[in-house]
Enzyme design. Sequence first.
Site, PDB file in Angstrom:
ATOM      1  N   GLU A  47      -0.542  -3.285   4.639  1.00  0.00           N
ATOM      2  CA  GLU A  47      -1.363  -2.954   3.513  1.00  0.00           C
ATOM      3  C   GLU A  47      -1.881  -1.458   3.216  1.00  0.00           C
ATOM      4  OE1 GLU A  47      -2.111  -4.920   0.932  1.00  0.00           O
ATOM      5  OE2 GLU A  47      -0.961  -6.655   1.683  1.00  0.00           O
ATOM      6  N   TYR A 132      -9.610  -4.560  -1.969  1.00  0.00           N
ATOM      7  CA  TYR A 132      -8.501  -5.155  -1.979  1.00  0.00           C
ATOM      8  C   TYR A 132      -7.769  -5.272  -0.813  1.00  0.00           C
ATOM      9  CZ  TYR A 132      -3.568  -5.341  -3.529  1.00  0.00           C
ATOM     10  OH  TYR A 132      -2.279  -5.764  -3.528  1.00  0.00           O
ATOM     11  N   ASP A 150      -3.791  -6.881  -8.582  1.00  0.00           N
ATOM     12  CA  ASP A 150      -3.382  -5.406  -8.548  1.00  0.00           C
ATOM     13  C   ASP A 150      -2.775  -5.222  -9.923  1.00  0.00           C
ATOM     14  OD1 ASP A 150      -1.005  -6.917  -8.296  1.00  0.00           O
ATOM     15  OD2 ASP A 150      -0.147  -5.873  -6.517  1.00  0.00           O
TER      16      ASP A 150
END
Length: 307
Positions: A47, A132, A150
Site C-alpha cells: 500500500e 485510506y 479511492d
Amino acid sequence: MTDDGDAWALPDDLEAVRERLIEWYEDDHREFPWRRTDDPYAILVSEVMSQQTQLGRVVEAWSSFLERWPTAAALAAADRADVVGFWTDHSLGYNNRAKYLHEAAAQVESEYDGTFPETPAELQELMGVGPYTANAVASFAFDAGDAVVDTNVKRVCYRAFSIPDDDAAFETAANELMPEGRSRVWNNAIMELGGVACGQTPRCDEAGCPWREWCDAYASGDFTAPDVPTQPSFQGSRRQFRGRVIGTLREYDELEIDTLGHRIRVDYAPDGEYGREWLEGMLADLADDGLVDVETRDGETVARLRR
C-alpha cells in the site's frame, strides 16, 4: 442526501449488484502478488509503495523489499539509511514514506509485541498510516475494514449510480454497496472494476463490466466523471531531486552544498534559479523528514545522510 440537497439512491436489488461484481472479479482479475497474502506487513508495504508508483513497477520493488526485509521485525532492525536507499534506487516516490514505514515496523515490534493491530482506528496509530492505508490493510489482511474509497471507486459510483461529486456521498454510497463482513473481496473487486473496466476511457463491453444493466452512464452514453488529480511527471520533479540528494549522500557520506548541487543537476548555479537557495530549501525539508543533517562548518553549509 448531500449537503446541497441533491438526492441519490442505489439500486433496489443491491444483493444482485454485489454478487455480480464479486463473481466478475473472482472469475478473472489482474494478478498482483499482494492479493495472494493476508500478511498485514506485506500488505502495508504494498500500500505504501503503491501511493506514488505504477503497479507494474511496484511488483518488482515489493518482491525485492520483502526478500531483503521479510518481516516487520527485520525491517525494524534495519539501518534506516538502507531502507531509504532502497526507496530511492527503486524510484518509489518521497523518501519520507520509507522512513515512516521503517518507524511503523519499529512500533509494531515495540508497542504491539510484534503483532499488527487489526482495525482501521488502531492501524492509524502507526507512523505514516492514514485513514485510506489503515482501511486497506484492515480490509485485505483481516477482512475487517470499511469500504475503500479511492479515485477508481469514486469514478465507478459517479458513473454507475449518479452519486454526486461529494466526498461524503461517495463514502456513504461505497459503504452501503459493500456486503457486510466481506471487505477483502469487495474492495479488491470494486477497485478492479474502476481500474480495468471503468477507467478514464471506459471499456464496458470489452471488459465485460458486470454492472452494465444498472449503470446510468452505460444507458445514457455520458461517461463524464469527477476531475481527478493526475500524478505529476517524475522527470524533473522535486521528488526526483530529493531522491538524487539521498542517493548522492549515500555515495559520498557528506558534501558541501555547492559540490552536492553540481552532482545532482547539470544546470546548478549557486546564485541561479536552481542554486543554493533552492537546494537549501530541499535540504531543510529532508532534515525535517529526519533524512539528512545540515550544518555550517567554516562558513560552508555541509549536508550528510542521517543514520
